[in-house]
Design an enzyme around this catalytic site. Structure first.
Site, PDB file in Angstrom:
ATOM      1  N   ASP A  13       0.853  -1.194   0.000  1.00 49.89           N
ATOM      2  CA  ASP A  13       0.000   0.000   0.000  1.00 49.89           C
ATOM      3  C   ASP A  13       0.891   1.246   0.000  1.00 49.89           C
ATOM      4  O   ASP A  13       2.011   1.220   0.547  1.00 49.89           O
ATOM      5  CB  ASP A  13      -0.878  -0.058   1.267  1.00 49.89           C
ATOM      6  CG  ASP A  13      -2.016   0.947   1.235  1.00 49.89           C
ATOM      7  OD1 ASP A  13      -2.455   1.323   0.140  1.00 49.89           O
ATOM      8  OD2 ASP A  13      -2.480   1.333   2.332  1.00 49.89           O
ATOM      9  N   HIS A  14       0.406   2.337  -0.573  1.00 47.51           N
ATOM     10  CA  HIS A  14       1.087   3.647  -0.572  1.00 47.51           C
ATOM     11  C   HIS A  14       2.606   3.589  -0.473  1.00 47.51           C
ATOM     12  O   HIS A  14       3.180   3.606   0.616  1.00 47.51           O
ATOM     13  CB  HIS A  14       0.638   4.481   0.633  1.00 47.51           C
ATOM     14  CG  HIS A  14      -0.694   5.078   0.430  1.00 47.51           C
ATOM     15  ND1 HIS A  14      -0.946   6.078  -0.475  1.00 47.51           N
ATOM     16  CD2 HIS A  14      -1.873   4.801   1.025  1.00 47.51           C
ATOM     17  CE1 HIS A  14      -2.217   6.402  -0.441  1.00 47.51           C
ATOM     18  NE2 HIS A  14      -2.813   5.632   0.459  1.00 47.51           N
ATOM     19  N   HIS A  43      -7.923   9.981   4.720  1.00 49.21           N
ATOM     20  CA  HIS A  43      -7.358   8.848   5.457  1.00 49.21           C
ATOM     21  C   HIS A  43      -7.655   9.080   6.927  1.00 49.21           C
ATOM     22  O   HIS A  43      -7.286  10.114   7.476  1.00 49.21           O
ATOM     23  CB  HIS A  43      -5.834   8.786   5.279  1.00 49.21           C
ATOM     24  CG  HIS A  43      -5.418   8.244   3.947  1.00 49.21           C
ATOM     25  ND1 HIS A  43      -4.641   8.953   3.072  1.00 49.21           N
ATOM     26  CD2 HIS A  43      -5.661   7.055   3.361  1.00 49.21           C
ATOM     27  CE1 HIS A  43      -4.422   8.210   1.990  1.00 49.21           C
ATOM     28  NE2 HIS A  43      -5.031   7.056   2.137  1.00 49.21           N
ATOM     29  N   ALA A  77     -11.631   4.396   3.893  1.00 45.69           N
ATOM     30  CA  ALA A  77     -13.009   3.922   4.136  1.00 45.69           C
ATOM     31  C   ALA A  77     -13.473   4.208   5.563  1.00 45.69           C
ATOM     32  O   ALA A  77     -14.672   4.275   5.819  1.00 45.69           O
ATOM     33  CB  ALA A  77     -13.099   2.423   3.859  1.00 45.69           C
ATOM     34  N   SER A  78     -12.536   4.413   6.486  1.00 43.74           N
ATOM     35  CA  SER A  78     -12.913   4.560   7.899  1.00 43.74           C
ATOM     36  C   SER A  78     -13.800   5.772   8.130  1.00 43.74           C
ATOM     37  O   SER A  78     -13.566   6.849   7.571  1.00 43.74           O
ATOM     38  CB  SER A  78     -11.659   4.725   8.770  1.00 43.74           C
ATOM     39  OG  SER A  78     -10.961   3.507   8.826  1.00 43.74           O
ATOM     40  N   THR A 133      -7.786   2.733   9.712  1.00 44.62           N
ATOM     41  CA  THR A 133      -7.913   3.405  11.015  1.00 44.62           C
ATOM     42  C   THR A 133      -8.957   2.794  11.942  1.00 44.62           C
ATOM     43  O   THR A 133      -8.677   2.531  13.118  1.00 44.62           O
ATOM     44  CB  THR A 133      -8.258   4.902  10.794  1.00 44.62           C
ATOM     45  OG1 THR A 133      -7.282   5.445   9.899  1.00 44.62           O
ATOM     46  CG2 THR A 133      -8.241   5.676  12.098  1.00 44.62           C
TER      47      THR A 133
HETATM   48  P1  13P Z   1      -8.571   4.648   6.556  1.00 43.13           P
HETATM   49  O1  13P Z   1      -7.474   4.698   7.559  1.00 43.13           O
HETATM   50  O2  13P Z   1      -9.351   5.905   6.491  1.00 43.13           O
HETATM   51  O3  13P Z   1      -9.458   3.457   6.728  1.00 43.13           O
HETATM   52  O4  13P Z   1      -7.878   4.528   5.116  1.00 43.13           O
HETATM   53  C1  13P Z   1      -7.051   3.447   4.834  1.00 43.13           C
HETATM   54  C2  13P Z   1      -6.401   3.564   3.521  1.00 43.13           C
HETATM   55  O5  13P Z   1      -6.855   4.256   2.634  1.00 43.13           O
HETATM   56  C3  13P Z   1      -5.168   2.793   3.312  1.00 43.13           C
HETATM   57  O6  13P Z   1      -4.647   2.959   2.051  1.00 43.13           O
END
Ligand code: 13P
Length: 290
Positions: free
Chosen positions: A81-82, A179, A209-210, A232
């Site tokens: 990820d990222h 995020h 999504a959190s 998160t």
């Molecule tokens: P959240 O922490 O808002 O759920 O986002 C996670 C995310 O986008 C990881 O790439």
């Protein structure tokens, strides 16, 4: 390797559902995500963020994902990820990650295209998939991400050029999501999402999504999002469960803490997977999406 993530996303898209990508950085989070996928009877993308290289190396993360899946009959893919560091992206591909997210979204457009295309050619050697991002997603509350305070919506016309020029397998979009938790009421630009969807045929990814509300999340899935990234809220669920146990039993053994965290993480992840799995006819809407 065989384009595992891409296959999951295309399958989800064709049935109008999404796949949850769950961030992991420890045994509790990896096992919790996989147990949730087993219980929800869904595939899962185990997303190891480059920011967690302090917790695990790439090879440790890959081994942890594999051994956490042991004896669970779950379809899973390992995703980086990222990551804005090309060397780390290359190392993840070499370490057997099924897909990587190269994040060049902070770069000038032409540089983002050049670097992303380079990553796509490395990934092709191994049958891995590539996600890239266009636009900028802000950081909200309680997030481990450091995506900054600038918000830049993805431009649909630019997205079409980007996808065509790079050959990526999934596009992360910025449509007002953050995020972490929202500091105010989320205002998601569903109109921009619809325009991006009309402009590109590549599977679309929703970061952040959190904390956005289940109806709104479903509105985005209905408009073509087929990968939802969640971190998160699941971390908060695990940490809250640990605190509760320690408040109750200050001398709790670390092994009990580990089980408690895994279970809380599993439960929170499963609710996202159930939501992602809903068929279009079962979905409800937010006021914004009606
Ligand atoms: P959240 O922490 O808002 O759920 O986002 C996670 C995310 O986008 C990881 O790439």
């Amino acid at each position: 390797m065989s384009h595992l993530m891409s296959k999951m996303l295309h399958a989800a898209r064709s049935e109008g559902t999404a796949v949850a990508a769950v961030n992991f950085y420890s045994f509790e989070s990896a096992r919790g995500a996989l147990l949730a996928a087993r219980d929800a009877d869904r595939p899962v993308i185990l997303a190891f963020g480059a920011r967690y290289l302090k917790n695990l190396s790439l090879t440790q993360a890959a081994a942890l994902a594999r051994c956490s899946a042991e004896s669970l009959n779950v379809k899973w893919a390992l995703h980086l990820d990222h990551c804005s560091d090309l060397n780390v992206v290359r190392a993840a591909i070499d370490a057997g990650f099924d897909s990587v997210m190269y994040d060049g979204s902070a770069l000038p457009f032409a540089d983002n295209i050049r670097n992303t295309a380079q990553v796509v050619s490395w990934a092709a050697e191994r049958g891995a998939d590539v996600e890239a991002e266009l636009g900028a997603v802000k950081t909200g509350a309680h997030s481990a991400e450091d995506s900054g305070s600038v918000e830049l919506y993805t431009d649909p016309a630019q997205a079409a050029v980007f996808v065509r020029s790079t050959g990526i397998d999934a596009l992360a979009v910025s449509i007002g999501t953050v995020h972490g938790l929202y500091k105010g009421t989320p205002h998601i630009r569903l109109d921009i999402l619809e325009a991006i969807r009309a402009a590109v045929d590549t599977p679309l990814v929703r970061h952040g999504a959190s904390g956005m509300g289940r109806g709104l999340l479903q509105d985005t899935i209905r408009r073509g999002i087929c990968k939802i990234n969640v971190n998160t809220e699941l971390s908060m669920a695990g940490a809250a469960a640990a605190k509760e146990l320690l408040d109750r039993e200050p001398a709790a053994h670390l092994s009990s803490l580990s089980l408690t965290i895994t279970e809380a993480f599993r439960k929170a992840a499963e609710s996202y997977m159930d939501l992602a799995a809903m068929k279009p006819e079962e979905r409800t809407s937010s006021a914004q999406g009606e």
